[in-house]
Design a protein around this motif. Structure first.
Motif, PDB file in Angstrom:
ATOM      1  N   UNK A  22       0.798  -1.222   0.000  1.00  0.00           N
ATOM      2  CA  UNK A  22       0.000   0.000   0.000  1.00  0.00           C
ATOM      3  C   UNK A  22       0.832   1.275   0.000  1.00  0.00           C
ATOM      4  N   UNK A  23       2.144   1.165  -0.076  1.00  0.00           N
ATOM      5  CA  UNK A  23       2.948   2.371  -0.169  1.00  0.00           C
ATOM      6  C   UNK A  23       2.857   2.930  -1.585  1.00  0.00           C
ATOM      7  N   UNK A  24       2.858   4.240  -1.693  1.00  0.00           N
ATOM      8  CA  UNK A  24       2.695   4.852  -2.999  1.00  0.00           C
ATOM      9  C   UNK A  24       3.909   4.768  -3.882  1.00  0.00           C
ATOM     10  N   UNK A  25       5.089   4.607  -3.312  1.00  0.00           N
ATOM     11  CA  UNK A  25       6.308   4.624  -4.109  1.00  0.00           C
ATOM     12  C   UNK A  25       6.934   3.245  -4.262  1.00  0.00           C
ATOM     13  N   UNK A  26       6.296   2.191  -3.806  1.00  0.00           N
ATOM     14  CA  UNK A  26       6.860   0.855  -3.924  1.00  0.00           C
ATOM     15  C   UNK A  26       6.555   0.238  -5.279  1.00  0.00           C
ATOM     16  N   UNK A  27       7.500  -0.565  -5.783  1.00  0.00           N
ATOM     17  CA  UNK A  27       7.319  -1.241  -7.057  1.00  0.00           C
ATOM     18  C   UNK A  27       7.233  -2.749  -6.906  1.00  0.00           C
ATOM     19  N   UNK A  28       7.219  -3.240  -5.673  1.00  0.00           N
ATOM     20  CA  UNK A  28       7.201  -4.671  -5.454  1.00  0.00           C
ATOM     21  C   UNK A  28       5.853  -5.251  -5.859  1.00  0.00           C
ATOM     22  N   UNK A  29       5.904  -6.414  -6.534  1.00  0.00           N
ATOM     23  CA  UNK A  29       4.721  -7.128  -7.005  1.00  0.00           C
ATOM     24  C   UNK A  29       3.879  -6.293  -7.956  1.00  0.00           C
ATOM     25  N   UNK A  30       4.473  -5.340  -8.636  1.00  0.00           N
ATOM     26  CA  UNK A  30       3.766  -4.544  -9.629  1.00  0.00           C
ATOM     27  C   UNK A  30       4.340  -4.732 -11.028  1.00  0.00           C
ATOM     28  N   UNK A  31       5.434  -5.472 -11.133  1.00  0.00           N
ATOM     29  CA  UNK A  31       6.002  -5.811 -12.425  1.00  0.00           C
ATOM     30  C   UNK A  31       5.718  -7.263 -12.731  1.00  0.00           C
ATOM     31  N   UNK A  32       5.443  -7.555 -13.988  1.00  0.00           N
ATOM     32  CA  UNK A  32       5.059  -8.894 -14.419  1.00  0.00           C
ATOM     33  C   UNK A  32       6.169  -9.457 -15.294  1.00  0.00           C
ATOM     34  N   UNK A  33       6.400 -10.752 -15.160  1.00  0.00           N
ATOM     35  CA  UNK A  33       7.423 -11.403 -15.961  1.00  0.00           C
ATOM     36  C   UNK A  33       7.039 -12.836 -16.278  1.00  0.00           C
ATOM     37  N   UNK A  34       7.876 -13.482 -17.094  1.00  0.00           N
ATOM     38  CA  UNK A  34       7.710 -14.883 -17.471  1.00  0.00           C
ATOM     39  C   UNK A  34       8.891 -15.679 -16.944  1.00  0.00           C
ATOM     40  N   UNK A  35       8.595 -16.843 -16.380  1.00  0.00           N
ATOM     41  CA  UNK A  35       9.615 -17.740 -15.857  1.00  0.00           C
ATOM     42  C   UNK A  35       9.345 -19.135 -16.413  1.00  0.00           C
ATOM     43  N   UNK A  88      18.038 -13.533 -12.058  1.00  0.00           N
ATOM     44  CA  UNK A  88      17.407 -12.373 -12.679  1.00  0.00           C
ATOM     45  C   UNK A  88      17.424 -12.461 -14.191  1.00  0.00           C
ATOM     46  N   UNK A  89      18.481 -13.085 -14.762  1.00  0.00           N
ATOM     47  CA  UNK A  89      18.540 -13.194 -16.220  1.00  0.00           C
ATOM     48  C   UNK A  89      17.607 -14.259 -16.764  1.00  0.00           C
ATOM     49  N   UNK A  90      16.936 -15.029 -15.889  1.00  0.00           N
ATOM     50  CA  UNK A  90      15.974 -16.031 -16.332  1.00  0.00           C
ATOM     51  C   UNK A  90      14.543 -15.495 -16.353  1.00  0.00           C
ATOM     52  N   UNK A  91      14.362 -14.272 -15.893  1.00  0.00           N
ATOM     53  CA  UNK A  91      13.036 -13.661 -15.866  1.00  0.00           C
ATOM     54  C   UNK A  91      12.892 -12.752 -17.087  1.00  0.00           C
ATOM     55  N   UNK A  92      11.851 -12.970 -17.867  1.00  0.00           N
ATOM     56  CA  UNK A  92      11.576 -12.156 -19.048  1.00  0.00           C
ATOM     57  C   UNK A  92      10.510 -11.131 -18.686  1.00  0.00           C
ATOM     58  N   UNK A  93      10.828  -9.845 -18.672  1.00  0.00           N
ATOM     59  CA  UNK A  93       9.807  -8.839 -18.349  1.00  0.00           C
ATOM     60  C   UNK A  93       8.703  -8.808 -19.404  1.00  0.00           C
ATOM     61  N   UNK A 118       5.385 -19.567 -17.134  1.00  0.00           N
ATOM     62  CA  UNK A 118       4.376 -19.137 -16.166  1.00  0.00           C
ATOM     63  C   UNK A 118       4.503 -17.640 -15.917  1.00  0.00           C
ATOM     64  N   UNK A 119       3.343 -17.029 -15.645  1.00  0.00           N
ATOM     65  CA  UNK A 119       3.290 -15.614 -15.289  1.00  0.00           C
ATOM     66  C   UNK A 119       3.678 -15.459 -13.819  1.00  0.00           C
TER      67      UNK A 119
END
Length: 267
Positions: free
Chosen positions: A130-143, A195-200, A152-153
Motif C-alpha cells: 500500500x505504499x505509494x512509491x513501492x514497485x514490489x509485485x507490480x512488475x510482471x514477468x515470465x519464468x 534475474x537473467x531467467x526472468x523475461x519482463x 508461467x506468469x
C-alpha cells in the motif's frame, strides 16, 4: 470454352446461425455477457459491505447506530465508520504524539515472542503493498516453470537480502518472484530465480491477475464491448437473412432446400 467463376480469396466469414433457436441463443449469450459481470460485481460489493458492517457495527454503541432511530437498518454504516476511523487514525499518527504512541505500541509488541514475528511480517507486507512509491509485485514477468518449455506468469518482487543471497549456491544475481495459481491468484508459490531467467512483460499486475483468474480466456488488451458488438451483429445478420414479409415456415423451407448450381456459360 467454359467460363469459370472467380474464386474469392481469403477466409470467408462464418455463416450466421439461422432460425429462431439460433437468434434466441445469440440474444441469450449477449444478455449473459452484459448482465453477468454486473451481477457478480454487485454481489461481491454487497458481500463486502455486509462483512464490514458485521465486524464494525458491534463496536459502535447502540445510541450512535442509525437503526436505533430508523425503522430499518442502513447498509454501509459500518463501512462509513471504518473509513472515518482509519482516516482519523492516520491523521493522528502523522503528528508527534501519534508517532510516539505508535512507537510505544510497537515496542510492546516487540517484546512478545510469537506476536512479534506475526506483526513485523504483516507490517512489512502492508507497507510494501500500500505504499505509494513501492514497485514490489507490480512488475510482471515470465519464468520457465514447472518444466523446460513451459512458461508461467510471475509477479516480480525484491532481491533477496544479504544473508539469503550468500547462501544461494550460484554467482548469478537472483530476484524473488511470486507465481499466482489459477483461478485464485492470492495463492501460489514464492521462490528465488536468477534475474537473467526472468523475461519482463509489458503488462500490469491487474491484467496479469485477470489473465490468471480466467485461465487465459480473457487476454490483456481485449475489449469486452467489441465482443458484445460482434454477438449483436451476428444476431442482426441472422435476422436479416429472412426476407421482409416472408413467413417463418416458408423461410425454413427455403433454407432447407439446397441451392441450385448456376449453369456454366459456354461460348
Amino acid at each position: 470454352m467454359t467460363e469459370q467463376l472467380p474464386t474469392p480469396t481469403g477466409d470467408l466469414p462464418p455463416d450466421p446461425p439461422r432460425g429462431v433457436m439460433g437468434r434466441i441463443r445469440n440474444y441469450f449469450l449477449t444478455g449473459l455477457i452484459v448482465a453477468g459481470p454486473v451481477a457478480i460485481t454487485f454481489y461481491l460489493t454487497w458481500w463486502f459491505v455486509n462483512w464490514v458492517d458485521g465486524f464494525v457495527r458491534p463496536l459502535v454503541p447502540p445510541d450512535y447506530r442509525p437503526e436505533t432511530y430508523l425503522p430499518f437498518a442502513v447498509p454501509g454504516s459500518g463501512l462509513v465508520v471504518a473509513f472515518v476511523a482509519l482516516t482519523l487514525l492516520g491523521f493522528l499518527t502523522a503528528n508527534l504524539i501519534g508517532r510516539s504512541l505508535v512507537d510505544l505500541g510497537e515496542r510492546l509488541l516487540g517484546r512478545m515472542p510469537v506476536v512479534r514475528a506475526i506483526y513485523r511480517g504483516l507490517k512489512q507486507v502492508f507497507e510494501t503493498l500500500f505504499s505509494g512509491n513501492g514497485n514490489s509485485l507490480r512488475k510482471v514477468g515470465l519464468v520457465e516453470f514447472p518444466s523446460p518449455g513451459m512458461w508461467s506468469i510471475v509477479l516480480i518482487s525484491l532481491p533477496p537480502n544479504q544473508e539469503v543471497a550468500t547462501k544461494i549456491p550460484s554467482q548469478d544475481e537472483h530476484i524473488s518472484v511470486f507465481l499466482p495459481c489459477a483461478p485464485n491468484p492470492t495463492t501460489g508459490f514464492f521462490f528465488y530465480v536468477p534475474k537473467n531467467k526472468v523475461i519482463p512483460v509489458d503488462m500490469s499486475a491487474e491484467e496479469a491477475a485477470t489473465l490468471i483468474m480466467s485461465a487465459g480466456v480473457v487476454q490483456p488488451g481485449s475489449d469486452p464491448q467489441k465482443k458484445i458488438a460482434a454477438l449483436a451483429a451476428t444476431a442482426l445478420a441472422a435476422k436479416k437473412v429472412r426476407e421482409p414479409g416472408e413467413p417463418e415456415s416458408a423461410f425454413s423451407r427455403r433454407r432447407a432446400k439446397p441451392a441450385e448450381k448456376a449453369p456454366d456459360k459456354v461460348e
